[in-house]
Design a protein around this motif. Structure first.
Motif, PDB file in Angstrom:
ATOM      1  N   LYS A 221      21.144  20.182  27.303  1.00 55.26           N
ATOM      2  CA  LYS A 221      21.478  20.680  28.634  1.00 55.26           C
ATOM      3  C   LYS A 221      21.744  22.167  28.516  1.00 55.26           C
ATOM      4  CE  LYS A 221      22.841  16.593  31.054  1.00 55.26           C
ATOM      5  NZ  LYS A 221      23.732  16.054  32.057  1.00 55.26           N
TER       6      LYS A 221
ATOM      7  N   TYR B 195      30.336  16.661  29.889  1.00 53.26           N
ATOM      8  CA  TYR B 195      29.115  16.434  29.105  1.00 53.26           C
ATOM      9  C   TYR B 195      29.449  16.052  27.657  1.00 53.26           C
ATOM     10  CZ  TYR B 195      24.545  17.317  26.946  1.00 53.26           C
ATOM     11  OH  TYR B 195      23.370  17.207  26.238  1.00 53.26           O
TER      12      TYR B 195
ATOM     13  N   ASP C 225      21.576  23.374  33.986  1.00 52.36           N
ATOM     14  CA  ASP C 225      22.366  22.198  34.347  1.00 52.36           C
ATOM     15  C   ASP C 225      23.745  22.613  34.838  1.00 52.36           C
ATOM     16  OD1 ASP C 225      20.620  19.842  33.320  1.00 52.36           O
ATOM     17  OD2 ASP C 225      20.614  21.297  31.675  1.00 52.36           O
TER      18      ASP C 225
END
Length: 149
Positions: A115, A26, A130
């Motif tokens: 997230k 991410y 997530d």
């Protein structure tokens, strides 16, 4: 009375590594720990990811095991310069608090992607993390809550 599960440091350390590995791609600009439950986790994740941009936000919706009727969200840092923020908490229980936090953050910082990462989650929660590691099917007694009095 709800069955309780003691969550110790060694298990926490191993689960944090699993969570870090899941979140690594991410590439967040900021880690945002939800105080108090997410502080120990966000600190350790910041170390593992070699990130110094570790911020906190406060939220109160529980008093011990008692769920309150209100959401108190405060100490919101300036995240306007961030593209991606990983919100970190120890558990998503009902999900109501996290839903309110994310709603507030998205409204305040519409150009930032948020997230959610958590160690424990309940499948019945109104919001899904997530990134997560374990299902919570008992009341979790985290070592940072019960080891020091």
């Amino acid at each position: 009375m709800q069955e309780k599960y003691y969550y110790g440091y060694d298990e926490f350390k191993n689960d944090t590594q699993v969570l870090v590995d899941k979140c690594r791609d991410y590439e967040p600009d900021i880690l945002l720990g939800v105080a108090r439950g997410g502080l120990t986790l966000s600190h350790l994740m910041g170390q593992a990811l070699n990130m110094r941009n570790v911020f906190t936000i406060n939220s109160i919706h529980y008093e011990g095991e008692l769920k309150l009727d209100t959401f108190n969200i405060f100490n919101i840092p300036d995240l306007s310069h961030a593209k991606r923020v990983l919100v970190i908490d120890d558990i998503v229980d009902s999900g109501e608090t996290m839903r309110e936090i994310l709603k507030l953050l998205n409204k305040k910082f519409p150009n930032t992607e948020f997230k959610l990462a958590t160690i424990f989650y309940k499948p019945t929660a109104c919001i899904k993390a997530d990134y997560s590691v374990k299902i919570a099917d008992k009341w979790i007694e985290f070592f940072w809550e019960v080891d020091i009095k």
